[in-house]
Design a protein around this motif. Sequence first.
Motif, PDB file in Angstrom:
ATOM      1  N   PRO A  27       1.019  -1.265   0.059  1.00 28.24           N
ATOM      2  CA  PRO A  27       0.034  -0.114  -0.156  1.00 28.24           C
ATOM      3  C   PRO A  27       0.838   1.045   0.022  1.00 28.24           C
ATOM      4  N   GLY A  28       0.134   2.220  -0.608  1.00 29.12           N
ATOM      5  CA  GLY A  28       1.056   3.587  -0.312  1.00 29.12           C
ATOM      6  C   GLY A  28       2.054   3.667  -1.340  1.00 29.12           C
ATOM      7  N   THR A  29       2.129   2.921  -2.640  1.00 26.30           N
ATOM      8  CA  THR A  29       3.043   3.017  -3.466  1.00 26.30           C
ATOM      9  C   THR A  29       2.799   4.173  -4.492  1.00 26.30           C
ATOM     10  N   VAL A  65       8.234  -0.577 -19.012  1.00 23.91           N
ATOM     11  CA  VAL A  65       7.013  -1.638 -18.811  1.00 23.91           C
ATOM     12  C   VAL A  65       5.640  -0.775 -18.260  1.00 23.91           C
ATOM     13  N   LEU A  66       5.802   0.247 -17.599  1.00 27.93           N
ATOM     14  CA  LEU A  66       4.742   1.189 -16.999  1.00 27.93           C
ATOM     15  C   LEU A  66       4.286   1.939 -18.179  1.00 27.93           C
ATOM     16  N   LEU A  86       7.005 -19.084  -5.892  1.00 26.35           N
ATOM     17  CA  LEU A  86       7.051 -18.199  -6.886  1.00 26.35           C
ATOM     18  C   LEU A  86       5.966 -17.012  -6.653  1.00 26.35           C
ATOM     19  N   ALA A  87       6.538 -15.911  -7.098  1.00 33.33           N
ATOM     20  CA  ALA A  87       5.836 -14.718  -7.106  1.00 33.33           C
ATOM     21  C   ALA A  87       5.567 -14.116  -8.404  1.00 33.33           C
ATOM     22  N   ILE A  88       4.224 -13.589  -8.663  1.00 26.81           N
ATOM     23  CA  ILE A  88       3.990 -13.071 -10.186  1.00 26.81           C
ATOM     24  C   ILE A  88       3.585 -11.726 -10.040  1.00 26.81           C
ATOM     25  N   PHE A  89       4.326 -10.734 -10.546  1.00 23.76           N
ATOM     26  CA  PHE A  89       4.103  -9.460 -10.861  1.00 23.76           C
ATOM     27  C   PHE A  89       3.211  -9.123 -11.841  1.00 23.76           C
ATOM     28  N   GLU A  96       0.429   1.366  -8.095  1.00 26.75           N
ATOM     29  CA  GLU A  96       0.275   0.380  -7.217  1.00 26.75           C
ATOM     30  C   GLU A  96       1.147  -1.011  -7.342  1.00 26.75           C
ATOM     31  N   ILE A  97       1.910  -1.585  -6.394  1.00 31.35           N
ATOM     32  CA  ILE A  97       2.709  -2.614  -6.523  1.00 31.35           C
ATOM     33  C   ILE A  97       1.801  -3.663  -5.924  1.00 31.35           C
TER      34      ILE A  97
END
Length: 188
Positions: A27-29, A65-66, A86-89, A96-97
């Motif tokens: 939060p807060g990104t 990318v953004l 595994l983490a998937i962004f 927001e991250i």
Amino acid sequence: MADLLRDDVKTFLDPDLMGALPDVVVPGTSVEDWPAVLDLVDGSGWGCRYSGGAAELPVPRAEAVLSRPAVAECAELRVRPAAEVLAIFRFHSAEEIDFDVDLRELRGQGRLDVLCGFLTAIGRRLGKPVLMCGEGDAPGHPVLGFDVGRDRVEPLVADAAEAEAGRGGPVCLPLSQGEASAEASRRP
């Protein structure tokens, strides 16, 4: 020593209760936080694979990318802090991250320790909390996360068994399909 003991948080790691891919949010990104996360991934030695649509590509700079057109397929960065974690962004928003973790792979204390280390690394790099919610529940009801002030990952709600016995606070677990349907039918 481990941040969390698996037996203490096993409810929050159950894919049948949380969904196979629970949501993790920071939060807060802002758009300025993305480069820090991508630099952390790039410099960590973690395995990673970036794809933009069907093509596998080198991990880009955050600005690239953004700035993808809104009609472009969603970019995805798969990060493996260990072979079995595994983490998937998914780069849904510049402001927001958020990412998913695969609970089907989180068996055993060692893998939980890797996840805690991963959440801690992100939280420390950004100086922000990193919160895990049930799949599709973000930013709703986080069940565990990295606490910046305490510099550790910890449960954010009481364990389900403690709450049922009256020893804990409220539990914010996602409803199963049947419970969700029953709950929806009771609403006016």
